[in-house]
Design a protein around this motif. Structure first.
Motif, mmCIF file in Angstrom:
data_model
loop_
_atom_site.group_PDB
_atom_site.id
_atom_site.type_symbol
_atom_site.label_atom_id
_atom_site.label_comp_id
_atom_site.label_asym_id
_atom_site.label_seq_id
_atom_site.Cartn_x
_atom_site.Cartn_y
_atom_site.Cartn_z
ATOM 1 N N ARG A 17 26.804 55.217 10.820
ATOM 2 C CA ARG A 17 27.168 54.065 11.877
ATOM 3 C C ARG A 17 27.695 53.062 10.239
ATOM 4 O O ARG A 17 28.748 51.526 11.273
ATOM 5 C CB ARG A 17 26.194 53.469 12.742
ATOM 6 N N ASP A 22 29.874 50.659 13.357
ATOM 7 C CA ASP A 22 29.821 50.850 14.457
ATOM 8 C C ASP A 22 31.244 50.681 14.956
ATOM 9 O O ASP A 22 31.563 50.778 16.633
ATOM 10 C CB ASP A 22 29.054 49.944 15.358
ATOM 11 N N GLN A 23 32.565 50.342 14.116
ATOM 12 C CA GLN A 23 34.197 50.782 15.290
ATOM 13 C C GLN A 23 34.970 52.211 14.494
ATOM 14 O O GLN A 23 34.243 52.929 13.848
ATOM 15 C CB GLN A 23 34.908 50.285 14.673
ATOM 16 N N CYS A 24 35.393 52.677 15.901
ATOM 17 C CA CYS A 24 36.618 54.306 15.347
ATOM 18 C C CYS A 24 37.143 53.764 14.068
ATOM 19 O O CYS A 24 37.999 52.705 13.861
ATOM 20 C CB CYS A 24 37.248 54.437 16.577
ATOM 21 N N ARG A 29 38.233 50.819 17.757
ATOM 22 C CA ARG A 29 37.118 50.369 19.328
ATOM 23 C C ARG A 29 36.225 50.821 18.528
ATOM 24 O O ARG A 29 35.935 51.824 17.633
ATOM 25 C CB ARG A 29 38.029 50.723 19.960
ATOM 26 N N GLU A 30 35.497 50.290 19.721
ATOM 27 C CA GLU A 30 33.954 50.682 19.833
ATOM 28 C C GLU A 30 33.784 52.109 19.373
ATOM 29 O O GLU A 30 34.926 53.190 20.199
ATOM 30 C CB GLU A 30 32.970 50.147 21.210
ATOM 31 N N TYR A 31 33.338 52.600 18.434
ATOM 32 C CA TYR A 31 32.986 53.940 18.589
ATOM 33 C C TYR A 31 32.058 54.817 19.538
ATOM 34 O O TYR A 31 31.332 54.342 20.063
ATOM 35 C CB TYR A 31 32.214 54.698 16.909
ATOM 36 N N GLN A 32 32.102 56.145 19.632
ATOM 37 C CA GLN A 32 31.129 56.465 20.765
ATOM 38 C C GLN A 32 30.977 58.224 19.817
ATOM 39 O O GLN A 32 30.544 58.506 20.268
ATOM 40 C CB GLN A 32 31.661 56.751 21.906
ATOM 41 N N GLN A 33 31.256 58.679 19.107
ATOM 42 C CA GLN A 33 31.177 60.068 18.679
ATOM 43 C C GLN A 33 31.115 60.029 17.043
ATOM 44 O O GLN A 33 32.290 59.328 15.889
ATOM 45 C CB GLN A 33 32.637 60.436 19.350
ATOM 46 N N CYS A 58 33.023 58.092 12.510
ATOM 47 C CA CYS A 58 33.037 57.481 13.862
ATOM 48 C C CYS A 58 34.600 57.533 14.073
ATOM 49 O O CYS A 58 35.256 57.157 13.887
ATOM 50 C CB CYS A 58 32.477 56.228 13.761
ATOM 51 N N CYS A 60 36.258 57.100 18.097
ATOM 52 C CA CYS A 60 36.338 56.871 19.606
ATOM 53 C C CYS A 60 36.341 58.212 20.893
ATOM 54 O O CYS A 60 37.706 59.053 19.861
ATOM 55 C CB CYS A 60 37.148 55.969 20.126
ATOM 56 N N GLN A 61 36.129 58.162 21.895
ATOM 57 C CA GLN A 61 36.514 59.254 22.472
ATOM 58 C C GLN A 61 38.122 59.110 22.444
ATOM 59 O O GLN A 61 38.597 61.170 22.470
ATOM 60 C CB GLN A 61 36.183 59.032 24.349
#
Length: 117
Positions: A17, A22-24, A29-33, A58, A60-61
């Motif tokens: 991270r 903390d980004q894709c 975009r904001e990372y999620q996974q 990292c 995003c979905q």
């Protein structure tokens, strides 16, 4: 029956991270996974390289879904790594049309490091 944890430990997640901001890494975009470039396989694996920062990124979905449904392009561009690859750090990810190598120490390099020194 207890479920065995096959993902990265907290320290590794924090390292990835910090590297990815903390980004894709694919779309910013904001990372999620956290995506495993070299797949864990059904039921996970005991291979320690699977949870190395060089194998984790990292996303995003939406990008995670894209990677899994466009496997040929994802392999070509380093978002996926063949299960036969022993060193994910040797396979760059193409980000903004440029190769980026992810290293086991949790860093990203715009050019391949010389490992034969």
């Amino acid at each position: 029956m207890t479920r065995r944890k096959t993902g990265p430990d907290r320290a590794t997640v924090d390292l990835v991270r910090a590297r990815d901001g903390d980004q894709c890494r694919r779309c910013r975009r904001e990372y999620q996974q956290i995506h495993h470039r070299k797949p864990r396989g059904m039921g996970g694996t005991r291979d320690p390289l699977i949870n190395s920062p060089a194998n984790l990124v990292c996303v995003c979905q939406d990008c995670h879904h894209w990677i899994e449904t466009h496997r040929t392009v994802a392999l070509r561009d380093g978002w996926l790594v063949s299960k036969w690859t022993d060193h994910p750090e040797s396979v760059p990810i193409i980000i903004n049309h440029l190769p980026v190598w992810l290293s086991p120490d949790g860093l990203a390099h715009p050019q391949k490091e010389n490992t034969h020194a």
